[in-house]
Design a protein around this motif. Structure first.
Motif, PDB file in Angstrom:
ATOM      1  N   GLY A 251       0.869  -1.248  -0.026  1.00 58.37           N
ATOM      2  CA  GLY A 251       0.021  -0.052   0.052  1.00 58.37           C
ATOM      3  C   GLY A 251       0.956   1.286  -0.053  1.00 58.37           C
ATOM      4  N   LEU A 252       1.779   1.250   0.845  1.00 58.80           N
ATOM      5  CA  LEU A 252       2.882   2.505   0.914  1.00 58.80           C
ATOM      6  C   LEU A 252       3.523   2.652  -0.622  1.00 58.80           C
ATOM      7  CD1 LEU A 252       4.796   2.402   4.173  1.00 58.80           C
ATOM      8  CD2 LEU A 252       3.246   3.910   3.433  1.00 58.80           C
ATOM      9  N   ALA A 253       3.895   1.649  -1.147  1.00 60.12           N
ATOM     10  CA  ALA A 253       4.633   1.659  -2.578  1.00 60.12           C
ATOM     11  C   ALA A 253       3.738   2.385  -3.366  1.00 60.12           C
ATOM     12  CB  ALA A 253       4.924   0.330  -2.925  1.00 60.12           C
ATOM     13  N   PHE A 254       2.299   1.797  -3.234  1.00 59.47           N
ATOM     14  CA  PHE A 254       1.339   2.579  -4.278  1.00 59.47           C
ATOM     15  C   PHE A 254       1.234   3.784  -4.212  1.00 59.47           C
ATOM     16  CE2 PHE A 254      -2.941   3.238  -5.752  1.00 59.47           C
ATOM     17  CZ  PHE A 254      -3.072   2.766  -7.013  1.00 59.47           C
ATOM     18  N   VAL A 255       1.083   4.056  -2.898  1.00 58.23           N
ATOM     19  CA  VAL A 255       0.573   5.756  -2.558  1.00 58.23           C
ATOM     20  C   VAL A 255       1.857   6.564  -2.625  1.00 58.23           C
ATOM     21  CG1 VAL A 255       0.111   7.277  -0.492  1.00 58.23           C
ATOM     22  CG2 VAL A 255      -1.269   4.788  -0.538  1.00 58.23           C
ATOM     23  N   MET A 256       3.006   6.163  -2.362  1.00 58.56           N
ATOM     24  CA  MET A 256       4.145   6.934  -2.501  1.00 58.56           C
ATOM     25  C   MET A 256       4.653   7.296  -3.937  1.00 58.56           C
ATOM     26  SD  MET A 256       6.347   5.922   0.763  1.00 58.56           S
ATOM     27  CE  MET A 256       7.365   7.325   0.892  1.00 58.56           C
ATOM     28  N   SER A 257       4.241   6.240  -4.595  1.00 61.23           N
ATOM     29  CA  SER A 257       4.650   6.522  -6.233  1.00 61.23           C
ATOM     30  C   SER A 257       5.909   6.888  -6.555  1.00 61.23           C
ATOM     31  CB  SER A 257       3.664   7.256  -6.769  1.00 61.23           C
ATOM     32  OG  SER A 257       2.235   6.830  -6.828  1.00 61.23           O
ATOM     33  N   LEU A 258       6.789   6.405  -5.855  1.00 61.79           N
ATOM     34  CA  LEU A 258       8.294   6.825  -5.893  1.00 61.79           C
ATOM     35  C   LEU A 258       8.969   6.395  -7.291  1.00 61.79           C
ATOM     36  CD1 LEU A 258       9.541   5.824  -2.377  1.00 61.79           C
ATOM     37  CD2 LEU A 258       9.038   8.119  -3.172  1.00 61.79           C
ATOM     38  N   CYS A 259      10.057   7.110  -7.607  1.00 61.75           N
ATOM     39  CA  CYS A 259      10.793   6.683  -8.917  1.00 61.75           C
ATOM     40  C   CYS A 259      11.597   5.184  -8.645  1.00 61.75           C
ATOM     41  CB  CYS A 259      11.602   7.753  -9.334  1.00 61.75           C
ATOM     42  SG  CYS A 259      12.603   7.050 -10.996  1.00 61.75           S
ATOM     43  N   SER A 260      11.770   4.295  -9.272  1.00 64.29           N
ATOM     44  CA  SER A 260      12.548   2.949  -8.892  1.00 64.29           C
ATOM     45  C   SER A 260      13.834   3.222  -8.811  1.00 64.29           C
ATOM     46  CB  SER A 260      12.003   2.213 -10.201  1.00 64.29           C
ATOM     47  OG  SER A 260      12.639   2.532 -11.431  1.00 64.29           O
ATOM     48  N   GLU A 261      14.422   4.596  -9.441  1.00 68.65           N
ATOM     49  CA  GLU A 261      15.785   4.664  -8.956  1.00 68.65           C
ATOM     50  C   GLU A 261      16.097   5.353  -7.749  1.00 68.65           C
ATOM     51  OE1 GLU A 261      14.552   5.039 -11.875  1.00 68.65           O
ATOM     52  OE2 GLU A 261      15.910   4.503 -13.427  1.00 68.65           O
TER      53      GLU A 261
ATOM     54  N   PHE B 290       7.746  -3.876  -1.022  1.00 68.60           N
ATOM     55  CA  PHE B 290       7.777  -2.507  -1.325  1.00 68.60           C
ATOM     56  C   PHE B 290       8.523  -2.453  -2.515  1.00 68.60           C
ATOM     57  CE2 PHE B 290       9.468   1.829  -0.842  1.00 68.60           C
ATOM     58  CZ  PHE B 290       8.767   2.530  -0.487  1.00 68.60           C
ATOM     59  N   LEU B 291       9.728  -2.952  -2.493  1.00 66.57           N
ATOM     60  CA  LEU B 291      10.747  -2.758  -3.793  1.00 66.57           C
ATOM     61  C   LEU B 291      10.318  -3.341  -5.046  1.00 66.57           C
ATOM     62  CD1 LEU B 291      14.152  -3.235  -1.751  1.00 66.57           C
ATOM     63  CD2 LEU B 291      13.180  -1.199  -2.827  1.00 66.57           C
ATOM     64  N   VAL B 292       9.366  -4.383  -4.872  1.00 62.55           N
ATOM     65  CA  VAL B 292       9.037  -5.168  -6.175  1.00 62.55           C
ATOM     66  C   VAL B 292       7.611  -4.491  -6.585  1.00 62.55           C
ATOM     67  CG1 VAL B 292       7.770  -7.153  -7.020  1.00 62.55           C
ATOM     68  CG2 VAL B 292      10.146  -7.233  -5.714  1.00 62.55           C
ATOM     69  N   PHE B 293       6.709  -4.088  -5.704  1.00 61.49           N
ATOM     70  CA  PHE B 293       5.277  -3.945  -6.308  1.00 61.49           C
ATOM     71  C   PHE B 293       5.340  -2.218  -6.790  1.00 61.49           C
ATOM     72  CE2 PHE B 293       1.025  -2.263  -5.709  1.00 61.49           C
ATOM     73  CZ  PHE B 293       0.086  -3.077  -6.140  1.00 61.49           C
ATOM     74  N   GLY B 294       5.981  -1.396  -5.827  1.00 61.00           N
ATOM     75  CA  GLY B 294       5.984  -0.077  -6.339  1.00 61.00           C
ATOM     76  C   GLY B 294       6.471   0.323  -7.769  1.00 61.00           C
ATOM     77  N   PRO B 295       7.511  -0.362  -8.168  1.00 66.74           N
ATOM     78  CA  PRO B 295       7.720   0.186  -9.658  1.00 66.74           C
ATOM     79  C   PRO B 295       6.901  -0.603 -10.635  1.00 66.74           C
ATOM     80  CG  PRO B 295       9.904  -0.682  -8.402  1.00 66.74           C
ATOM     81  CD  PRO B 295       8.790  -0.823  -7.409  1.00 66.74           C
ATOM     82  N   MET B 296       6.321  -1.702 -10.190  1.00 63.18           N
ATOM     83  CA  MET B 296       5.534  -2.445 -11.200  1.00 63.18           C
ATOM     84  C   MET B 296       4.013  -1.625 -11.485  1.00 63.18           C
ATOM     85  SD  MET B 296       5.879  -6.277 -10.458  1.00 63.18           S
ATOM     86  CE  MET B 296       7.625  -7.162 -10.693  1.00 63.18           C
ATOM     87  N   ILE B 297       3.580  -1.354  -9.879  1.00 62.86           N
ATOM     88  CA  ILE B 297       2.171  -0.489  -9.938  1.00 62.86           C
ATOM     89  C   ILE B 297       2.473   0.505  -9.245  1.00 62.86           C
ATOM     90  CG2 ILE B 297      -0.221  -0.925  -9.661  1.00 62.86           C
ATOM     91  CD1 ILE B 297       0.310  -2.502 -12.054  1.00 62.86           C
ATOM     92  N   ASP B 298       1.914   1.829  -9.608  1.00 62.46           N
ATOM     93  CA  ASP B 298       1.760   3.012  -8.316  1.00 62.46           C
ATOM     94  C   ASP B 298       0.703   3.756  -9.128  1.00 62.46           C
ATOM     95  OD1 ASP B 298       3.041   4.425 -10.585  1.00 62.46           O
ATOM     96  OD2 ASP B 298       4.919   4.572  -9.503  1.00 62.46           O
ATOM     97  N   ILE B 299       0.451   4.666  -8.540  1.00 59.28           N
ATOM     98  CA  ILE B 299      -0.592   5.517  -9.011  1.00 59.28           C
ATOM     99  C   ILE B 299      -0.488   6.166 -10.222  1.00 59.28           C
ATOM    100  CG2 ILE B 299      -1.918   7.999  -8.526  1.00 59.28           C
ATOM    101  CD1 ILE B 299      -1.721   7.258  -5.436  1.00 59.28           C
ATOM    102  N   LYS B 300       0.636   6.721 -10.403  1.00 54.20           N
ATOM    103  CA  LYS B 300       1.117   7.331 -11.731  1.00 54.20           C
ATOM    104  C   LYS B 300       0.702   6.331 -13.139  1.00 54.20           C
ATOM    105  CE  LYS B 300       5.210   8.738 -11.033  1.00 54.20           C
ATOM    106  NZ  LYS B 300       5.579   8.235  -9.714  1.00 54.20           N
TER     107      LYS B 300
END
Length: 312
Positions: free
Chosen positions: A234-244, A265-275
């Motif tokens: 959930g944090l990874a999705f909400v924060m929508s950080l750049c994978s770098e 966190f490290l896998v889901f965020g770069p695959m799926i985020d809000i942007k």
């Protein structure tokens, strides 16, 4: 006033962080459109869905794009005839297994190769399983109407005038380099304005959620491996950080969350985020995007629990 300034700061930082990678993505997309022919791609890709998906997972090693720029590249590859499952495999792994992101992960976790291998290996497993399931669920391309119309028009033109198309391809190969580079820029500009509106909207939503939803309230729910991984997803999705950059944020949670939850966190965020969810909705049908997100979330949860067992 303070809340508005915080929202504005987060929003602008997301836009400034994402724009270079969007530009890189649309330029690569333009290069694919101009220099790669459908015939060359069809010869390169295996017909077998398992091998094609595996190849799609590995292509990301050669494309240093983050999740902001991967969607236009994937869209262009699918338009060029890459199977959906191979395109999805590339789209999911590309922002994680490219050398820039892996090196950033290595530095963020104190020169620890273990976390690099966990992140890269988990990403490949999640992307491969998701791609194979997608290949069975969606034998037909689940594109939005305007995308499908573009592809059908291109296919119809190619089918009705194969000889003319072949001649055109030979003429294109003989075109001066400066003319072909001009075509690359035209395609890149068109792609940039096509995906840019989704980037702006997604960044605004993500910034709003970061501003008005306290991170501490989510962290209190991570009191067991399952909920901890779900919280980090959930944090990874909400924060929508750049994978770098996300590895540096993840490393700050080491004292709070387990290795398994950090890998989620490290896998889901770069695959799926809000942007990129909004970018995906601009290309694919809404139902497909929901199924894709659910598959990625389920696979990420499963791999994070396995990582927790093996390395916790």
């Amino acid at each position: 006033m303070v809340t508005f300034l915080q929202l504005n700061t987060i929003f602008l930082s997301m836009i400034m962080e994402a724009i270079p990678f969007i530009l890189l993505g649309v330029i690569v997309s333009g290069l694919i459109q101009t220099f790669l022919s459908e015939r060359w791609i069809s010869r390169l890709l295996p017909q077998n869905r398992y091998l094609a998906s595996l190849l799609g997972c590995g292509v990301g090693l050669f494309f240093p794009a983050c999740e902001c720029g991967i969607v236009p590249i994937t869209r262009r590859l699918i338009r060029k005839g890459v199977p959906l499952h191979a395109g999805i495999a590339f789209m999911l792994t590309g922002p994680i297994i490219n050398p820039v992101v892996l090196f950033a992960t290595y530095i963020a976790f104190g020169n620890d190769w273990r976390m690099v291998l966990i992140r890269g290996g988990s990403a490949v497993v999640v992307a491969y399983v998701t791609a194979i399931v997608i290949s069975y669920l969606y034998p037909k391309l689940p594109m939005r109407l305007h995308e499908a119309a573009v592809m059908e028009t291109a296919a119809g033109d190619a089918g009705s005038a194969a000889a003319a198309h072949s001649g055109h391809a030979h003429r294109a190969e003989r075109e001066p380099l400066h003319r072909r580079l001009y075509d690359v820029m035209l395609h890149a500009i068109e792609e940039f304005f096509s995906v840019g509106k989704y980037l702006v909207l997604g960044a605004f939503i993500a910034a709003s959620m970061q501003t008005f939803i306290p991170t501490s309230s989510l962290m209190h729910m991570g009191n067991n491996p399952v909920t901890a991984s779900l919280v980090m997803i959930g944090l990874a999705f909400v924060m929508s950080l750049c994978s770098e950059a996300d590895a540096f944020i993840a490393s700050s949670f080491r004292s709070t969350f387990s290795v398994g939850a950090l890998s989620a966190f490290l896998v889901f965020g770069p695959m799926i985020d809000i942007k990129n969810t909004l970018m995906l909705l601009g290309v694919f049908k809404g139902r497909f995007v929901i199924v894709l997100i659910a598959l990625v979330a389920a696979c990420t949860l499963g791999t994070s629990l396995l990582v927790g067992r093996l390395f916790g």
